[in-house]
Design an enzyme around this catalytic site. Structure first.
Site, PDB file in Angstrom:
ATOM      1  N   GLY A 137      -3.107   3.837  -2.911  1.00  0.00           N
ATOM      2  CA  GLY A 137      -3.082   2.629  -3.730  1.00  0.00           C
ATOM      3  C   GLY A 137      -3.303   2.926  -5.195  1.00  0.00           C
ATOM      4  O   GLY A 137      -3.908   2.124  -5.909  1.00  0.00           O
ATOM      5  N   HIS A 164       0.836  -1.206   0.000  1.00  0.00           N
ATOM      6  CA  HIS A 164       0.000   0.000   0.000  1.00  0.00           C
ATOM      7  C   HIS A 164       0.865   1.246   0.000  1.00  0.00           C
ATOM      8  O   HIS A 164       2.042   1.227   0.380  1.00  0.00           O
ATOM      9  CB  HIS A 164      -0.926   0.016   1.227  1.00  0.00           C
ATOM     10  CG  HIS A 164      -0.229   0.374   2.506  1.00  0.00           C
ATOM     11  ND1 HIS A 164      -0.123   1.670   2.969  1.00  0.00           N
ATOM     12  CD2 HIS A 164       0.406  -0.408   3.429  1.00  0.00           C
ATOM     13  CE1 HIS A 164       0.540   1.684   4.117  1.00  0.00           C
ATOM     14  NE2 HIS A 164       0.873   0.437   4.423  1.00  0.00           N
ATOM     15  N   CYS A 165       0.266   2.342  -0.440  1.00  0.00           N
ATOM     16  CA  CYS A 165       0.842   3.672  -0.294  1.00  0.00           C
ATOM     17  C   CYS A 165      -0.251   4.546   0.315  1.00  0.00           C
ATOM     18  O   CYS A 165      -1.008   4.064   1.164  1.00  0.00           O
ATOM     19  CB  CYS A 165       1.374   4.210  -1.625  1.00  0.00           C
ATOM     20  SG  CYS A 165       0.221   4.086  -3.012  1.00  0.00           S
ATOM     21  N   GLN A 166      -0.357   5.788  -0.091  1.00  0.00           N
ATOM     22  CA  GLN A 166      -1.407   6.637   0.469  1.00  0.00           C
ATOM     23  C   GLN A 166      -2.786   6.235  -0.038  1.00  0.00           C
ATOM     24  O   GLN A 166      -3.722   6.050   0.730  1.00  0.00           O
ATOM     25  CB  GLN A 166      -1.144   8.103   0.103  1.00  0.00           C
ATOM     26  CG  GLN A 166      -2.143   9.077   0.680  1.00  0.00           C
ATOM     27  CD  GLN A 166      -1.835   9.442   2.112  1.00  0.00           C
ATOM     28  OE1 GLN A 166      -0.686   9.707   2.450  1.00  0.00           O
ATOM     29  NE2 GLN A 166      -2.835   9.455   2.975  1.00  0.00           N
ATOM     30  N   SER A 202       2.445   2.106  -5.051  1.00  0.00           N
ATOM     31  CA  SER A 202       2.283   0.669  -4.821  1.00  0.00           C
ATOM     32  C   SER A 202       1.831  -0.040  -6.089  1.00  0.00           C
ATOM     33  O   SER A 202       2.240  -1.179  -6.361  1.00  0.00           O
ATOM     34  CB  SER A 202       1.295   0.427  -3.678  1.00  0.00           C
ATOM     35  OG  SER A 202       0.068   1.107  -3.899  1.00  0.00           O
TER      36      SER A 202
END
EC number: 3.1.3.16
Length: 483
Positions: free
Chosen positions: A412, A408-410, A416
């Site tokens: 998605g 995940h990132c902030q 990511s």
């Protein structure tokens, strides 16, 4: 004693930097007639000025104290607006009355006879031209868009076919799709890169000047990634635009073109957009996975429409996107998904990759997950490829242990998603386009920025040249779908 020049000043706040010659501006000096040399009147000139400015967010601030007035638009940025100041020179009052002279704060002057001045209530008439004479009124479309050239569908098709036959796709033009993401996912020109500026978040960032199309690739790393293609033509299209000069500022096409022009590029607009191109060159367009599968089984358009939701949103709902299983053991999500302990345990997730610099490692203190942080930002300066192999090894570790992995990132959407696409390219014979389509088919909101797309292109080239070896065994589960 004559009044100070500072007593008759107009300050105009503009929403974004523009040149004074771009403004449709003249001062109404009709009131000066009473003070003309022939009238014999020595009445003082009123310390007021009327400005006709075809721009939003106009603030009129005459100085009353004889000193310069500052302008605060209320934001925290010192570069969010440009302040232009126009003075009348009271020290040369007689000459100003005779010639109608207005001197700008940047040291240039233009003459505009009094009988050619316009006031706030007039929308037509003569105005000051950039060269200092009298020209035509400025239209609502920015001047930089007036010079945008068009390319016809047949000409674009010839360029694409020529590059395909020569087996040099990198020599072809850069094609940018400005339509809503769901429309892009249904159909687009082969090789087109989607610019996700239709959703509110991206549109706001572009309009506020926080990001632009070329800002994403303007750094050294981004330029190196796109050196092969961004030195060539850039072709932009939407659904059906014929004349770029008629595009309104709120349209994504306008935003993208404006950004490209500001960066010194000379983009072309595809005349008639995708609609016109598809009429004669449907073979040069790509469709979504669902539409391709329907045609393969002979379902036709009716079957395709039945497989799609009855109510398809025009833009991806980034904020409400759910955790997405890309493969049986590989999940792509956002910050909220990383906090959802119940869902993670239900899906047998034991490994987490956090592709941010600032989000915490949620539930780390509980010792339930193996964590890896890849400190990356979603920006034009980020080298994400340096983390590819490290991420691949961690994903494989989870796979071998029989555990699921959440990356995940902030949101998605970009960071990511880029790593997931690269992982599929590494472990299959998928091209970048195929891997991108596969992930997008699972999670429609993904949209890696252009810098990351460039790094994926380079990664694909290294895979094809053997510089970076593929790992094709064991075969990935969940990859039975033909892309």
């Amino acid at each position: 004693m004559p009044p100070s020049p500072l007593d008759d000043r107009v300050v105009v706040a503009l929403s974004r930097p523009v040149r004074p010659q771009d403004l449709n501006l003249c001062l109404d000096s009709s009131y000066l007639g009473s003070a003309s040399p022939g009238s014999g009147s020595h009445a003082p000139v009123l310390a007021t000025a009327v400005v006709t400015l075809k721009a939003a967010n106009l603030t009129y601030m005459p100085s009353s104290s004889g000193s310069a007035r500052s302008l605060n638009c209320g934001c925290s940025s010192t570069s969010c607006c440009t302040v232009a100041t126009y003075d009348k020179d009271h020290q040369a009052q007689t000459q100003a009355i005779a010639a109608g002279t207005a001197t700008t704060a940047i040291g240039t002057s233009t003459t505009c006879p009094a009988n050619q001045m316009v006031n706030n209530n007039e929308n037509t008439g003569s105005v000051l031209s950039p060269s200092g004479g009298v020209g035509s009124p400025v239209s609502g479309t920015p001047k930089q868009l007036a010079s945008i050239k068009i390319i016809y569908p047949n000409d674009l098709a010839k360029k694409m076919t020529k590059c395909s036959k020569s087996h040099l796709p990198s020599q072809g033009p850069v094609i940018i799709d400005c339509r809503p993401f769901m429309e892009y996912n249904k159909s687009h020109i082969q090789g087109a890169v989607h610019i996700n500026c239709a959703d509110k978040i991206s549109r706001r960032r572009l309009q506020q000047g926080k990001i632009t199309v070329l800002d994403l690739i303007s750094c050294r790393e981004g330029k190196d990634s796109f050196k092969r293609i961004f030195s060539k033509e850039i072709i932009v299209y939407d659904e059906n635009t014929n004349e770029p000069s008629r595009v309104t500022p709120s349209q994504p096409l306008h935003i993208v073109l404006e950004s490209l022009k500001r960066e010194g590029k000379e983009p072309l607009v595809l005349k008639g957009g995708l609609s016109s191109f598809k009429q004669n060159h449907g073979n040069l367009c790509d469709n979504s996975l669902q539409l391709q599968e329907c045609r393969e089984v002979g379902g036709g358009a009716s079957a395709a429409s039945s497989m799609l939701p009855q109510s398809v949103p025009t833009t991806p709902d980034i904020e409400n996107a759910e955790l997405t299983p890309i493969l049986p053991f590989l999940f792509l999500g956002n910050e909220q998904d990383a906090q959802d302990l119940d869902t993670m345990q239900r899906l047998n997730i034991g490994y987490v990759i956090n592709v941010t610099t600032h989000l915490p490692l949620y539930h780390y203190e509980k010792g339930l997950f193996n964590y890896k942080r890849l400190p990356a930002t979603d920006s034009n300066k980020q080298n994400l490829r340096q983390y590819f192999e490290e991420a691949f090894e961690f994903i494989e570790e989870a796979h071998q242990c029989g555990k699921g992995l959440l990356i995940h990132c902030q949101a998605g959407v970009s960071r990511s998603a880029t790593i997931v696409i690269a992982y599929l390219m590494k472990h299959t014979r998928m091209t970048m386009t195929d891997a991108y389509k596969f992930v997008k088919g699972k999670r429609p909101i993904i949209s890696p920025n252009l810098n990351f797309m460039g790094q994926l292109l380079e990664f694909e080239e290294d895979l094809n040249n053997g510089v970076t070896p593929r790992i094709l065994t064991p075969k990935l589960m969940g990859m039975e779908t033909v892309v």
